[in-house]
Write a protein that holds these residues in place. Structure first.
Motif, mmCIF file in Angstrom:
data_model
loop_
_atom_site.group_PDB
_atom_site.id
_atom_site.type_symbol
_atom_site.label_atom_id
_atom_site.label_comp_id
_atom_site.label_asym_id
_atom_site.label_seq_id
_atom_site.Cartn_x
_atom_site.Cartn_y
_atom_site.Cartn_z
ATOM 1 N N HIS A 116 0.847 -1.198 0.000
ATOM 2 C CA HIS A 116 0.000 0.000 0.000
ATOM 3 C C HIS A 116 0.883 1.250 0.000
ATOM 4 N N ALA A 119 2.123 1.626 -3.470
ATOM 5 C CA ALA A 119 1.061 2.115 -4.356
ATOM 6 C C ALA A 119 0.856 3.623 -4.203
ATOM 7 N N ARG A 120 1.015 4.143 -2.984
ATOM 8 C CA ARG A 120 0.880 5.587 -2.768
ATOM 9 C C ARG A 120 2.010 6.359 -3.449
ATOM 10 N N ASN A 127 -3.819 5.286 -7.416
ATOM 11 C CA ASN A 127 -3.960 4.454 -6.221
ATOM 12 C C ASN A 127 -5.372 4.592 -5.675
#
Length: 138
Positions: A116, A119-120, A127
């Motif tokens: 995560h 992804a950011r 995202n």
């Protein structure tokens, strides 16, 4: 990318993310919506194939406005996307099905959190991970 000794596949090619070919065991996966170039990372201790087939049914029900009143009232970036697109353009990719990740929920969730963060920071996809806390399910 390697994290805690677990190799991640983060190369996603349009047309290669077939849910029917996903493993029937746990792991970490990416949902890619190609028309909007959106990405969501998920994990499961159960069947990745089953989990993502249920995501496709859920998305298509939103597009057809076929959910119950409570589900139909949900809001958010993912719900907005599926209300417009359903599962059209959505592909699923295995990031890892490493046996350690399949069997160790704590490691799997830790890897998901790391992904995560990735992804950011990445710039290739939008995202759409919305998860703030982490579940206690398998």
């Amino acid at each position: 990318m390697i994290y805690k000794g677990v190799q991640f596949n983060l190369t996603f090619v349009e047309g290669n993310g077939d849910v029917a070919n996903m493993p029937t065991h746990g792991g970490i996966y990416a949902e890619i919506h190609w028309p909007t170039r959106s990405i969501r990372i998920g994990e499961t201790g159960n069947s990745m194939r089953g989990r993502n087939r249920s995501h496709m049914r859920w998305a298509d029900k939103h597009r057809k406005s076929a959910h119950n009143e409570k589900e139909a009232a949900r809001q958010g970036i993912i719900v907005d996307l599926v209300k417009e697109w359903g599962s059209e353009g959505l592909e699923f990719n295995v990031i890892t099905d490493d046996p350690r990740v399949r069997e160790d929920r704590e490691l799997r969730v830790d890897c998901e959190k790391h992904l995560h963060e990735w992804a950011r920071e990445q710039t290739e996809f939008r995202n759409i991970n919305t998860q703030r806390g982490y579940r206690t399910r398998n």
